[in-house]
Design a protein around this motif. Structure first.
Motif, mmCIF file in Angstrom:
data_model
loop_
_atom_site.group_PDB
_atom_site.id
_atom_site.type_symbol
_atom_site.label_atom_id
_atom_site.label_comp_id
_atom_site.label_asym_id
_atom_site.label_seq_id
_atom_site.Cartn_x
_atom_site.Cartn_y
_atom_site.Cartn_z
ATOM 1 N N ASP A 315 0.870 -1.167 0.000
ATOM 2 C CA ASP A 315 0.000 0.000 0.000
ATOM 3 C C ASP A 315 0.915 1.227 0.000
ATOM 4 O OD1 ASP A 315 -1.508 2.198 0.943
ATOM 5 O OD2 ASP A 315 -2.958 0.832 1.874
ATOM 6 N N ARG A 316 0.870 1.960 -1.093
ATOM 7 C CA ARG A 316 1.833 3.052 -1.265
ATOM 8 C C ARG A 316 1.748 4.053 -0.116
ATOM 9 N NH1 ARG A 316 3.187 6.402 -6.741
ATOM 10 N NH2 ARG A 316 4.323 8.089 -5.728
ATOM 11 N N THR A 317 0.520 4.413 0.272
ATOM 12 C CA THR A 317 0.349 5.421 1.321
ATOM 13 C C THR A 317 0.883 4.912 2.662
ATOM 14 O OG1 THR A 317 -1.688 5.899 0.186
ATOM 15 C CG2 THR A 317 -1.367 6.964 2.321
ATOM 16 N N ARG A 318 0.539 3.645 2.982
ATOM 17 C CA ARG A 318 0.963 3.084 4.271
ATOM 18 C C ARG A 318 2.483 2.886 4.318
ATOM 19 N NH1 ARG A 318 -2.573 4.365 7.926
ATOM 20 N NH2 ARG A 318 -4.670 3.689 7.409
ATOM 21 N N LEU A 319 3.050 2.472 3.197
ATOM 22 C CA LEU A 319 4.505 2.299 3.177
ATOM 23 C C LEU A 319 5.195 3.651 3.320
ATOM 24 C CD1 LEU A 319 5.067 -0.502 0.513
ATOM 25 C CD2 LEU A 319 5.407 -0.643 2.976
ATOM 26 N N ALA A 320 4.599 4.660 2.667
ATOM 27 C CA ALA A 320 5.172 6.003 2.794
ATOM 28 C C ALA A 320 5.089 6.444 4.261
ATOM 29 C CB ALA A 320 4.434 6.976 1.895
ATOM 30 N N GLN A 321 3.993 6.089 4.910
ATOM 31 C CA GLN A 321 3.816 6.437 6.333
ATOM 32 C C GLN A 321 4.926 5.788 7.181
ATOM 33 O OE1 GLN A 321 0.000 5.099 7.669
ATOM 34 N NE2 GLN A 321 0.172 6.039 9.679
ATOM 35 N N VAL A 322 5.245 4.534 6.859
ATOM 36 C CA VAL A 322 6.312 3.824 7.578
ATOM 37 C C VAL A 322 7.626 4.606 7.478
ATOM 38 C CG1 VAL A 322 7.837 1.805 7.381
ATOM 39 C CG2 VAL A 322 5.347 1.501 7.381
ATOM 40 N N PHE A 323 8.013 4.955 6.247
ATOM 41 C CA PHE A 323 9.326 5.599 6.076
ATOM 42 C C PHE A 323 9.295 7.052 6.549
ATOM 43 C CE2 PHE A 323 9.343 2.038 3.035
ATOM 44 C CZ PHE A 323 10.333 1.301 3.665
ATOM 45 N N THR A 324 8.106 7.704 6.451
ATOM 46 C CA THR A 324 8.000 9.060 6.986
ATOM 47 C C THR A 324 8.235 9.025 8.502
ATOM 48 O OG1 THR A 324 6.371 9.557 5.299
ATOM 49 C CG2 THR A 324 6.493 11.084 7.147
ATOM 50 N N ASN A 325 7.600 8.051 9.174
ATOM 51 C CA ASN A 325 7.782 7.933 10.630
ATOM 52 C C ASN A 325 9.251 7.775 10.987
ATOM 53 O OD1 ASN A 325 5.242 8.196 11.595
ATOM 54 N ND2 ASN A 325 4.780 6.010 11.667
ATOM 55 N N LEU A 326 9.926 6.875 10.263
ATOM 56 C CA LEU A 326 11.325 6.588 10.599
ATOM 57 C C LEU A 326 12.218 7.798 10.306
ATOM 58 C CD1 LEU A 326 11.585 2.893 9.375
ATOM 59 C CD2 LEU A 326 11.373 3.723 11.716
ATOM 60 N N LEU A 327 11.960 8.467 9.165
ATOM 61 C CA LEU A 327 12.771 9.651 8.825
ATOM 62 C C LEU A 327 12.477 10.788 9.802
ATOM 63 C CD1 LEU A 327 12.459 9.538 4.946
ATOM 64 C CD2 LEU A 327 14.594 9.388 6.248
ATOM 65 N N ASN A 328 11.196 10.908 10.131
ATOM 66 C CA ASN A 328 10.766 11.925 11.067
ATOM 67 C C ASN A 328 11.476 11.751 12.422
ATOM 68 O OD1 ASN A 328 8.857 14.057 11.128
ATOM 69 N ND2 ASN A 328 7.843 12.926 12.772
ATOM 70 N N ASN A 329 11.510 10.495 12.911
ATOM 71 C CA ASN A 329 12.194 10.211 14.178
ATOM 72 C C ASN A 329 13.687 10.505 14.051
ATOM 73 O OD1 ASN A 329 9.965 9.451 15.568
ATOM 74 N ND2 ASN A 329 10.354 7.251 15.495
ATOM 75 N N ALA A 330 14.269 10.103 12.918
ATOM 76 C CA ALA A 330 15.704 10.321 12.729
ATOM 77 C C ALA A 330 16.019 11.805 12.855
ATOM 78 C CB ALA A 330 16.138 9.790 11.367
ATOM 79 N N SER A 331 15.141 12.622 12.284
ATOM 80 C CA SER A 331 15.375 14.063 12.356
ATOM 81 C C SER A 331 15.092 14.581 13.770
ATOM 82 C CB SER A 331 14.472 14.755 11.331
ATOM 83 O OG SER A 331 14.472 16.135 11.563
ATOM 84 N N LYS A 332 13.992 14.085 14.354
ATOM 85 C CA LYS A 332 13.569 14.571 15.675
ATOM 86 C C LYS A 332 14.602 14.248 16.758
ATOM 87 C CE LYS A 332 9.791 12.653 17.400
ATOM 88 N NZ LYS A 332 8.368 12.356 17.689
#
Ligand code: ADP
Length: 577
Positions: A315-332
């Motif tokens: 699921d493109r949206t859900r997979l994007a959500q997965v990597f957004t979360n991880l990138l978001n945490n990496a930045s945070k």
């Protein structure tokens, strides 16, 4: 040998009645009248008299029954009383039976005392004095009864002791098992209490965090609204306020979306809208989402994508959500000016996306628990970096729904963190590749991707290799023998041919030579795939016109390296995104 039944009884013993168990007495005499006298004298319900008129009869009777006393005539024809007595004393079963000898001559007394001086032996002169005989017999009978009673008591006692031991053993086993169960139950209860306490603590902390997170965007929004309410606000200020409200509303929506997702996932209500998607597209979506935050924090984001397209079924949206979360945490969780890397590699288990940062890191004992709901390494009060502690839990659930796994790595506090997501590659034929051409169709329309031809008579080997290469974005055809390979190559004009040597009919060397003769054949990259790897085999494949030689079982990474060196076709699609 005969026995005299016990009839009606007279004398002093009568009072004891039925309660007394009669004892057996063997009377031995060759004179029937003597036996008759003995029967009269010893007529008593307490005795059961057994008659024997010879030594032989006496021995037979002794074998058949248990006796309290043996009354033995000394002088008998055949076996004498002494001989019988000897045999009685020698046998273990009868050795303890007391004997009363009946003698007619006084010179036999000495003999009796010498020979049988030990043990229960007595003698009486004939004619016997009835009172003396009765008294002696009664004494021996009583002794016998007491012995029997003692034996019985002993047996009972032993039985009781054994029974008590068994009962004690059972009791101690029961106790042990009870103890064990109590210990286990206590341990279970303690563990579940600890779990409940932990869950309750997390929930309290979550509520505090939630209140904090919801209040956070409200203050700036409130300020912006105040500003807008002013008479004739400066247009630049209006724009600033609008942007601010927009940002805060987005952050609000994100928070609420996450909360909704958690509840949906917990109720099993999230459904994936699966399709075959290029991973690069998914990652680009995620990168675009976090880029403003990364820029704001002046962090360096390095992205390393493969130069061929990897496709996954998801699921493109859900997979994007997965990597957004991880990138978001990496930045945070990385300070300003820090570095974040995203890399994609192809490994045996599937495609691996690694997101690494050089931020605050994670203590080793928290690497597993960061994926639990509401789990945050910093406590709510000391936290300075926003978040509800549900992002990683969501991420993990979504990855699992895609058949993948996510893992956290860190060398410890201050050492940065690494998160890896492994996703299975989509199978070729899931809509990624055009259908096989029908036989006899004209030369194919080039798609711009590198074209590979796999030739192997082992269908499974050809099929799996073709599928794997297909998932990497290559155009792949396959053939099972030399003739078919030459025909496919004619129309398909492959850039690379992966050719098995041991083919039925025409062998791989000959197929290679003939392919080199085909139009465009000189420029083709010919790769021999064979079980033979000796220097002379390499020499032979080189002479046949092969560029490369791979030995079975083929190292897939080596093949990937070879494919990287093949010049791209002019119109090749750039799928690297
Ligand atoms: P949160 O909303 O708190 O970020 P997450 O579920 O996304 O919730 O993460 C859970 C916890 O894992 C975080 O609170 C943080 O302590 C830790 N964590 C997640 N990603 C990183 C990272 N890249 N570096 C350090 N710690 C991290």
């Amino acid at each position: 040998m005969t026995t005299s039944p016990t009839g009606p009884h007279a004398g002093s013993d009568q009072g004891r009645g039925d309660a007394v168990q009669p004892v057996n007495i063997l009377i031995v005499d060759d004179e029937p009248k003597n036996l008759a006298v003995l029967e009269v004298v010893l007529d008593d319900p307490g005795y059961r008299l057994v008659r024997a008129s010879s030594g032989d009869e006496a021995l037979l009777a002794l074998m058949a029954d248990e006796f309290a006393l043996l009354i033995l005539d000394v002088r008998m024809p055949g076996m004498s009383g002494f001989e019988v007595a000897h045999m009685v004393k020698e046998r273990r079963k009868t050795a303890r039976i007391p004997i009363i000898f009946l003698t007619a001559y006084y010179n036999e007394d000495q003999h009796i005392l010498e020979g049988y001086g030990t043990g229960a032996v007595d003698y009486l002169h004939k004619p016997v004095n009835p009172a003396v005989l009765r008294s002696k017999v009664s004494m021996f009978a009583e002794l016998h009864r007491q012995g029997r009673a003692l034996e019985q008591a002993n047996r009972l006692l032993l039985g009781e002791v054994a029974e008590r031991r068994r009962a004690e053993q059972r009791l101690s086993e029961l106790n042990e098992s009870l103890d064990r169960r109590v210990t286990e139950r206590t341990r279970d209860l303690e563990a579940s209490e600890a779990r409940l306490l932990e869950a309750s603590r997390r929930k309290d902390e979550f509520l505090a965090t939630l209140a904090h997170e919801l209040r956070n965007p409200l203050a700036p929004v409130r300020n912006a609204v105040e500003l807008l309410k002013r008479q004739q606000p400066d247009p630049a200020k209006v724009q600033w306020a609008a942007d601010l409200i927009d940002r805060q509303v987005r952050s609000f929506s994100h928070l609420i979306d996450d909360l909704m997702d958690v509840s949906r996932i917990n109720q099993g209500r999230i459904e994936l809208r699966r399709e075959i998607v290029a991973l690069n597209d998914v990652l680009s979506d995620a990168i675009e989402t976090v880029r403003p935050m990364v820029q704001e924090c002046q962090q360096d984001l390095a992205v390393l994508l493969p130069d061929h397209t990897l496709v996954v079924d998801g699921d493109r949206t859900r997979l994007a959500q997965v990597f957004t979360n991880l990138l978001n945490n990496a930045s945070k969780y990385t300070d300003s000016g820090g570095r974040i890397e995203l890399a994609v590699t192809l490994e045996r288990d599937g495609v691996v996306v690694t997101i690494r940062d050089n931020g605050i890191g994670i203590p080793p004992d928290r690497l597993e628990s960061v994926f639990e709901m509401f789990s945050q390494v910093e406590t709510a009060i000391s936290r300075s970096r926003g978040g509800l502690g549900i992002g990683l839990s969501l991420t993990q659930r979504l990855v699992q729904m895609h058949g993948g796994i996510v893992r956290a790595y860190s060398d410890g506090v201050g050492q940065g963190s690494k998160f890896q997501v492994v996703l299975p590659l989509a199978r070729a034929g899931d809509g990624t590749r055009p259908a096989e051409p029908e036989a006899g169709t004209e030369a194919e329309e080039p798609t711009g991707a590198l074209r590979l031809l796999v030739v192997d008579d082992n269908l499974d080997a050809a099929e799996t290799l073709a599928e794997l290469l297909g998932t990497m974005g290559y155009e792949v055809r396959q053939a099972g023998d030399g003739e078919a390979a030459l025909k496919v190559a004619e129309k398909f004009a492959p850039h690379v041919v992966l050719l098995d040597i041991g083919l039925p009919g025409m062998n791989g060397y000959d197929v290679c030579r003939r392919m080199r003769q085909q139009r465009g054949g000189k420029k083709r990259t010919m790769v021999a795939i064979t079980g033979w790897g000796q220097p002379e085999d390499l020499k032979r494949s080189k002479e046949a016109g092969f560029d490369r030689h791979l030995v079975k079982p083929m190292d897939f990474d080596a093949l990937v390296e070879i494919l990287k060196t093949v010049p791209e076709p002019a119109a090749r699609r750039n799928n690297a995104g």
